[in-house]
Write a protein that holds these residues in place. Structure first.
Motif, PDB file in Angstrom:
ATOM      1  N   VAL A   1       0.166   7.678  -3.686  1.00 28.76           N
ATOM      2  CA  VAL A   1       0.960   8.811  -4.145  1.00 28.76           C
ATOM      3  C   VAL A   1       1.363   9.723  -3.003  1.00 28.76           C
ATOM      4  O   VAL A   1       2.503  10.167  -2.910  1.00 28.76           O
ATOM      5  CB  VAL A   1       0.178   9.619  -5.210  1.00 28.76           C
ATOM      6  CG1 VAL A   1       0.975  10.854  -5.639  1.00 28.76           C
ATOM      7  CG2 VAL A   1      -0.137   8.733  -6.409  1.00 28.76           C
ATOM      8  N   ASN A   2       0.417  10.022  -2.106  1.00 23.96           N
ATOM      9  CA  ASN A   2       0.768  10.930  -1.005  1.00 23.96           C
ATOM     10  C   ASN A   2       0.469  10.307   0.350  1.00 23.96           C
ATOM     11  O   ASN A   2      -0.293   9.350   0.466  1.00 23.96           O
ATOM     12  CB  ASN A   2       0.075  12.295  -1.159  1.00 23.96           C
ATOM     13  CG  ASN A   2      -1.431  12.197  -1.019  1.00 23.96           C
ATOM     14  OD1 ASN A   2      -1.935  11.876   0.044  1.00 23.96           O
ATOM     15  ND2 ASN A   2      -2.150  12.486  -2.108  1.00 23.96           N
ATOM     16  N   TYR A   3       1.069  10.866   1.355  1.00 26.41           N
ATOM     17  CA  TYR A   3       1.055  10.287   2.706  1.00 26.41           C
ATOM     18  C   TYR A   3      -0.346  10.288   3.314  1.00 26.41           C
ATOM     19  O   TYR A   3      -0.736   9.337   3.993  1.00 26.41           O
ATOM     20  CB  TYR A   3       2.015  11.073   3.596  1.00 26.41           C
ATOM     21  CG  TYR A   3       2.313  10.388   4.911  1.00 26.41           C
ATOM     22  CD1 TYR A   3       2.980   9.169   4.936  1.00 26.41           C
ATOM     23  CD2 TYR A   3       1.924  10.945   6.124  1.00 26.41           C
ATOM     24  CE1 TYR A   3       3.264   8.521   6.127  1.00 26.41           C
ATOM     25  CE2 TYR A   3       2.208  10.321   7.327  1.00 26.41           C
ATOM     26  CZ  TYR A   3       2.876   9.098   7.330  1.00 26.41           C
ATOM     27  OH  TYR A   3       3.149   8.474   8.517  1.00 26.41           O
TER      28      TYR A   3
ATOM     29  N   LYS B   1      -5.109   7.106   5.227  1.00 20.34           N
ATOM     30  CA  LYS B   1      -6.541   6.822   5.165  1.00 20.34           C
ATOM     31  C   LYS B   1      -6.786   5.364   4.775  1.00 20.34           C
ATOM     32  O   LYS B   1      -7.639   4.688   5.369  1.00 20.34           O
ATOM     33  CB  LYS B   1      -7.216   7.753   4.146  1.00 20.34           C
ATOM     34  CG  LYS B   1      -7.348   9.195   4.640  1.00 20.34           C
ATOM     35  CD  LYS B   1      -7.912  10.074   3.538  1.00 20.34           C
ATOM     36  CE  LYS B   1      -7.944  11.522   4.004  1.00 20.34           C
ATOM     37  NZ  LYS B   1      -8.388  12.436   2.903  1.00 20.34           N
ATOM     38  N   GLN B   2      -6.060   4.901   3.756  1.00 21.31           N
ATOM     39  CA  GLN B   2      -6.253   3.528   3.296  1.00 21.31           C
ATOM     40  C   GLN B   2      -5.726   2.518   4.297  1.00 21.31           C
ATOM     41  O   GLN B   2      -6.250   1.428   4.434  1.00 21.31           O
ATOM     42  CB  GLN B   2      -5.572   3.335   1.939  1.00 21.31           C
ATOM     43  CG  GLN B   2      -6.243   4.111   0.822  1.00 21.31           C
ATOM     44  CD  GLN B   2      -5.599   3.829  -0.521  1.00 21.31           C
ATOM     45  OE1 GLN B   2      -5.528   2.665  -0.945  1.00 21.31           O
ATOM     46  NE2 GLN B   2      -5.108   4.847  -1.194  1.00 21.31           N
ATOM     47  N   LEU B   3      -4.671   2.926   5.021  1.00 23.02           N
ATOM     48  CA  LEU B   3      -4.101   2.030   6.026  1.00 23.02           C
ATOM     49  C   LEU B   3      -5.112   1.740   7.129  1.00 23.02           C
ATOM     50  O   LEU B   3      -5.240   0.629   7.603  1.00 23.02           O
ATOM     51  CB  LEU B   3      -2.844   2.668   6.608  1.00 23.02           C
ATOM     52  CG  LEU B   3      -1.934   1.783   7.461  1.00 23.02           C
ATOM     53  CD1 LEU B   3      -1.402   0.622   6.619  1.00 23.02           C
ATOM     54  CD2 LEU B   3      -0.766   2.592   8.007  1.00 23.02           C
TER      55      LEU B   3
ATOM     56  N   LEU C   1       0.826  -1.205   0.000  1.00 26.39           N
ATOM     57  CA  LEU C   1       0.000   0.000   0.000  1.00 26.39           C
ATOM     58  C   LEU C   1       0.862   1.258   0.000  1.00 26.39           C
ATOM     59  O   LEU C   1       0.585   2.224  -0.719  1.00 26.39           O
ATOM     60  CB  LEU C   1      -0.920  -0.010   1.226  1.00 26.39           C
ATOM     61  CG  LEU C   1      -1.862   1.188   1.400  1.00 26.39           C
ATOM     62  CD1 LEU C   1      -2.830   1.283   0.234  1.00 26.39           C
ATOM     63  CD2 LEU C   1      -2.627   1.069   2.709  1.00 26.39           C
ATOM     64  N   GLU C   2       1.953   1.204   0.766  1.00 26.68           N
ATOM     65  CA  GLU C   2       2.846   2.357   0.848  1.00 26.68           C
ATOM     66  C   GLU C   2       3.443   2.686  -0.516  1.00 26.68           C
ATOM     67  O   GLU C   2       3.566   3.851  -0.907  1.00 26.68           O
ATOM     68  CB  GLU C   2       3.963   2.081   1.851  1.00 26.68           C
ATOM     69  CG  GLU C   2       4.891   3.262   2.092  1.00 26.68           C
ATOM     70  CD  GLU C   2       5.933   2.958   3.161  1.00 26.68           C
ATOM     71  OE1 GLU C   2       6.666   3.892   3.526  1.00 26.68           O
ATOM     72  OE2 GLU C   2       6.013   1.811   3.618  1.00 26.68           O
TER      73      GLU C   2
END
Length: 201
Positions: free
Chosen positions: A192-194, A199-201, A187-188
């Motif tokens: 594209v951005n942190y 959020k997805q994590l 996922l990392e």
């Protein structure tokens, strides 16, 4: 084996071939219906017994990994579609399927699981693959796999490589921990951005 466990020398992961190791035959050539696995055929039952033993190891906290020269769709088909498979896709901490030399795949598995190659046990029916790994990765424990799959369980059990002084709840969840970490790393790299990553994590 108990003294080795006391000093933290027990092995942590079994790296497995697929064809003629977890089932009889070659999945890419024989197809799902043509591989030997399950009740009613002696070798098929032996492969199923071996999978049960591996599943029990996984429940004790031993990691299971796959290093197979195969196409990924063929390699996954028995896990997803064969009714007599004991092992599930979720039991495998690292599933590496490609056409690279096995020693290269084993190094990748160690990196992905973040463990030393000296923690790995290699189990492959092909003597040429075993010889390659013995030569290029001497720290990996390479078992001399019997020709008859009926002796696979005995071969791995007699080696006494996975003894522990106790089994904790954390040991039983170890495969899930590694799968979660692998998913987090993927996922990392994909986001594209942190902020999106968090959020997805």
């Amino acid at each position: 084996a108990q003294i080795a466990a006391l000093f933290g020398k027990s092995k942590k992961c079994v790296v497995l071939d697929l064809d003629n190791t977890l089932w009889g035959g070659v999945i890419g050539d024989d197809g799902l219906a043509g591989i030997l696995l399950g009740v009613g055929q002696p070798n098929g039952e032996a492969f199923q017994d071996f999978q049960r033993y591996l599943k029990a190891l996984k429940e004790r906290g031993v990691l299971l990994a796959v290093a197979s020269k195969n196409e990924i769709e063929n390699a996954l088909a028995p896990f997803r579609e064969h009714k007599d498979m004991v092992l599930e896709e979720s039991d495998i901490s690292c599933f590496l399927v490609n056409w690279e030399p096995k020693d290269s795949s084993i190094i990748q598995i160690a990196k992905q699981l973040n463990i030393g190659v000296d923690s790995l046990v290699f189990f492959d029916d092909n003597p040429a693959e075993r010889a390659l790994v013995r030569t290029s990765l001497p720290d990996v424990t390479v078992l001399e796999v019997p020709e008859d799959p009926a002796f696979y369980v005995q071969c791995l059990d007699d080696a006494n490589l996975f003894d522990t002084l106790s089994i904790t709840g954390e040991d039983r969840l170890r495969t899930q921990f590694f799968q979660n970490e692998s998913a987090r790393e993927q996922l990392e790299h994909a986001t594209v951005n942190y902020d999106d990553y968090l959020k997805q994590l």
